[in-house]
Motif scaffolding. Sequence first.
Motif, PDB file in Angstrom:
ATOM      1  N   HIS A  79       0.814  -1.222   0.000  1.00 43.62           N
ATOM      2  CA  HIS A  79       0.000   0.000   0.000  1.00 43.62           C
ATOM      3  C   HIS A  79       0.854   1.282   0.000  1.00 43.62           C
ATOM      4  CE1 HIS A  79       0.825   0.780   4.272  1.00 43.62           C
ATOM      5  NE2 HIS A  79       0.609  -0.503   4.508  1.00 43.62           N
ATOM      6  N   GLY A  80       0.160   2.401  -0.209  1.00 40.78           N
ATOM      7  CA  GLY A  80       0.815   3.715  -0.207  1.00 40.78           C
ATOM      8  C   GLY A  80       0.849   4.323   1.188  1.00 40.78           C
ATOM      9  N   PHE A  81       1.411   5.517   1.253  1.00 45.25           N
ATOM     10  CA  PHE A  81       1.588   6.269   2.500  1.00 45.25           C
ATOM     11  C   PHE A  81       0.467   7.273   2.670  1.00 45.25           C
ATOM     12  CE2 PHE A  81       2.865  10.477   3.997  1.00 45.25           C
ATOM     13  CZ  PHE A  81       3.311  10.208   5.263  1.00 45.25           C
ATOM     14  N   PRO A  82      -0.066   7.473   3.828  1.00 43.70           N
ATOM     15  CA  PRO A  82       0.047   6.720   5.066  1.00 43.70           C
ATOM     16  C   PRO A  82      -1.227   5.894   5.220  1.00 43.70           C
ATOM     17  CG  PRO A  82      -0.655   8.970   5.563  1.00 43.70           C
ATOM     18  CD  PRO A  82      -0.786   8.771   4.066  1.00 43.70           C
TER      19      PRO A  82
ATOM     20  N   LEU B  63       1.879   0.492  -4.698  1.00 41.20           N
ATOM     21  CA  LEU B  63       1.364   1.806  -5.063  1.00 41.20           C
ATOM     22  C   LEU B  63       2.175   2.892  -4.352  1.00 41.20           C
ATOM     23  CD1 LEU B  63      -2.016   3.118  -5.830  1.00 41.20           C
ATOM     24  CD2 LEU B  63      -0.952   4.157  -3.822  1.00 41.20           C
ATOM     25  N   SER B  64       2.685   3.816  -5.137  1.00 44.69           N
ATOM     26  CA  SER B  64       3.414   4.984  -4.619  1.00 44.69           C
ATOM     27  C   SER B  64       4.528   4.560  -3.654  1.00 44.69           C
ATOM     28  CB  SER B  64       2.433   5.966  -3.992  1.00 44.69           C
ATOM     29  OG  SER B  64       3.039   7.229  -3.946  1.00 44.69           O
ATOM     30  N   MET B  65       4.393   4.776  -2.333  1.00 45.10           N
ATOM     31  CA  MET B  65       5.444   4.312  -1.422  1.00 45.10           C
ATOM     32  C   MET B  65       5.639   2.800  -1.561  1.00 45.10           C
ATOM     33  SD  MET B  65       5.690   4.721   2.731  1.00 45.10           S
ATOM     34  CE  MET B  65       4.427   3.509   3.143  1.00 45.10           C
ATOM     35  N   GLY B  66       4.534   2.081  -1.783  1.00 41.84           N
ATOM     36  CA  GLY B  66       4.638   0.632  -2.014  1.00 41.84           C
ATOM     37  C   GLY B  66       5.446   0.331  -3.268  1.00 41.84           C
ATOM     38  N   GLY B  67       5.367   1.222  -4.253  1.00 44.87           N
ATOM     39  CA  GLY B  67       6.159   1.085  -5.479  1.00 44.87           C
ATOM     40  C   GLY B  67       7.643   1.326  -5.212  1.00 44.87           C
ATOM     41  N   TYR B  68       7.955   2.293  -4.331  1.00 45.72           N
ATOM     42  CA  TYR B  68       9.372   2.512  -3.970  1.00 45.72           C
ATOM     43  C   TYR B  68       9.928   1.222  -3.359  1.00 45.72           C
ATOM     44  CZ  TYR B  68       7.673   7.435  -3.713  1.00 45.72           C
ATOM     45  OH  TYR B  68       7.076   8.644  -3.953  1.00 45.72           O
ATOM     46  N   ILE B  69       9.080   0.577  -2.530  1.00 42.04           N
ATOM     47  CA  ILE B  69       9.505  -0.656  -1.859  1.00 42.04           C
ATOM     48  C   ILE B  69       9.675  -1.784  -2.882  1.00 42.04           C
ATOM     49  CG2 ILE B  69       8.771  -2.411  -0.171  1.00 42.04           C
ATOM     50  CD1 ILE B  69       7.326  -0.070   1.328  1.00 42.04           C
TER      51      ILE B  69
ATOM     52  N   GLY C 184      10.674  19.582   2.739  1.00 45.94           N
ATOM     53  CA  GLY C 184       9.241  19.679   3.037  1.00 45.94           C
ATOM     54  C   GLY C 184       8.777  18.501   3.884  1.00 45.94           C
ATOM     55  N   ARG C 185       9.287  17.316   3.563  1.00 45.08           N
ATOM     56  CA  ARG C 185       8.905  16.126   4.352  1.00 45.08           C
ATOM     57  C   ARG C 185       9.432  16.246   5.787  1.00 45.08           C
ATOM     58  NH1 ARG C 185       6.885  11.862   0.785  1.00 45.08           N
ATOM     59  NH2 ARG C 185       8.213  11.585  -1.047  1.00 45.08           N
ATOM     60  N   GLU C 186      10.666  16.758   5.937  1.00 40.15           N
ATOM     61  CA  GLU C 186      11.238  16.890   7.284  1.00 40.15           C
ATOM     62  C   GLU C 186      10.407  17.878   8.110  1.00 40.15           C
ATOM     63  OE1 GLU C 186      13.358  15.151   8.953  1.00 40.15           O
ATOM     64  OE2 GLU C 186      13.272  16.500  10.687  1.00 40.15           O
TER      65      GLU C 186
ATOM     66  N   GLY D 282      -7.060   9.376  -9.924  1.00 38.53           N
ATOM     67  CA  GLY D 282      -5.914  10.195  -9.575  1.00 38.53           C
ATOM     68  C   GLY D 282      -4.778   9.325  -9.067  1.00 38.53           C
ATOM     69  N   HIS D 283      -4.253   9.672  -7.873  1.00 41.21           N
ATOM     70  CA  HIS D 283      -3.065   8.995  -7.340  1.00 41.21           C
ATOM     71  C   HIS D 283      -3.386   7.616  -6.762  1.00 41.21           C
ATOM     72  CE1 HIS D 283       0.994   8.794  -5.837  1.00 41.21           C
ATOM     73  NE2 HIS D 283       0.614   8.742  -4.572  1.00 41.21           N
ATOM     74  N   LEU D 284      -4.678   7.355  -6.497  1.00 43.36           N
ATOM     75  CA  LEU D 284      -5.038   6.048  -5.924  1.00 43.36           C
ATOM     76  C   LEU D 284      -5.863   5.247  -6.929  1.00 43.36           C
ATOM     77  CD1 LEU D 284      -5.924   7.088  -2.228  1.00 43.36           C
ATOM     78  CD2 LEU D 284      -3.712   6.432  -3.193  1.00 43.36           C
TER      79      LEU D 284
HETATM   80  C1  MLT Z   1       2.082   7.640  -1.388  1.00 39.65           C
HETATM   81  O1  MLT Z   1       0.966   7.683  -1.901  1.00 39.65           O
HETATM   82  O2  MLT Z   1       2.575   6.597  -0.952  1.00 39.65           O
HETATM   83  C2  MLT Z   1       2.844   8.939  -1.267  1.00 39.65           C
HETATM   84  O3  MLT Z   1       2.278   9.905  -2.089  1.00 39.65           O
HETATM   85  C3  MLT Z   1       4.283   8.723  -1.596  1.00 39.65           C
HETATM   86  C4  MLT Z   1       5.090   9.966  -1.443  1.00 39.65           C
HETATM   87  O4  MLT Z   1       4.727  10.853  -0.661  1.00 39.65           O
HETATM   88  O5  MLT Z   1       6.148  10.055  -2.096  1.00 39.65           O
END
Ligand code: MLT
Length: 258
Positions: A18-21, A85-91, A123-125, A235-237
């Motif tokens: 899944h994505g964040f958060p 998806l998104s963060m899940g995709g990074y993983i 921005g994230r920090e 959109g993003h989801l």
């Molecule tokens: C997500 O949906 O997991 C986030 O948008 C990922 C991100 O913030 O880079």
Amino acid sequence: MLLDFDDDGPGPVVILLHGFPLNRSMWKAQMAKIGSLYRVIAPDLRGHGHTAAPDGVYSIDAMADDVLDLLNALQLKEPVVIGGLSMGGYIALSLVARHPERVRALILMDTRAGADSTEAALGREEMAKQVETTRSTASVVQAMLPKLFSETTRNFHSDRIVPVRHMMEKTPARAVAGALRGMAARPDRTGDLARIQVPTLVLVGADDTITPPAEARAMAQAIPGAQFEIIPNAGHLAPLENPAASNAAILRFLSSLP
Ligand code: MLT
């Protein structure tokens, strides 16, 4: 670390990250449809859903190692399909780069291979600090929620937005801060894309403004033989906003696998 997870369905294994958060309940429509043909395993990533939320930075590689631990605990030694998806995709990209022998195919949804810009990381920090100081994730929910959905979802499917808000609100502040810092520090995996040797589907919502279609298309073009699907009215989801089109694309891809 031990991940809580859903595990349902017959046939070859498909892991959904899944994505964040958010948490694994974002895959409800996929568990129902894809889970009728495949064994779908959807974990709650560290700090999310029912999985414990440790202190510290949740690096993407550590989150990928959690998934690997789960595969090992389930005795899944053969390569499996990894979707994220998104963060899940990074993983998923971390897994295929570091443990290609465990990956049968990849489904990259509304995600990117690039790292954060300096500005995005800062921005994230800032957001992580705010969440820690206020011990509330309200600021993150407020900043993110309006950006996640297509106009169609906002106008006609508010029933799909409400559970997302709940998922976000339930994620503890510690986990939100940990994941924000982990994502800010993630490496650029663009250079790894040409080395991906497994069948890959890149899927993106037509109205995704966070990881836009143009960027997703470029990622697909960099992965040898990758398929690319744009999901309308999403959109993003995308899998949650337009489950019918997303499931159809995913099932088409899965049924094409050797
Ligand atoms: C997500 O949906 O997991 C986030 O948008 C990922 C991100 O913030 O880079």
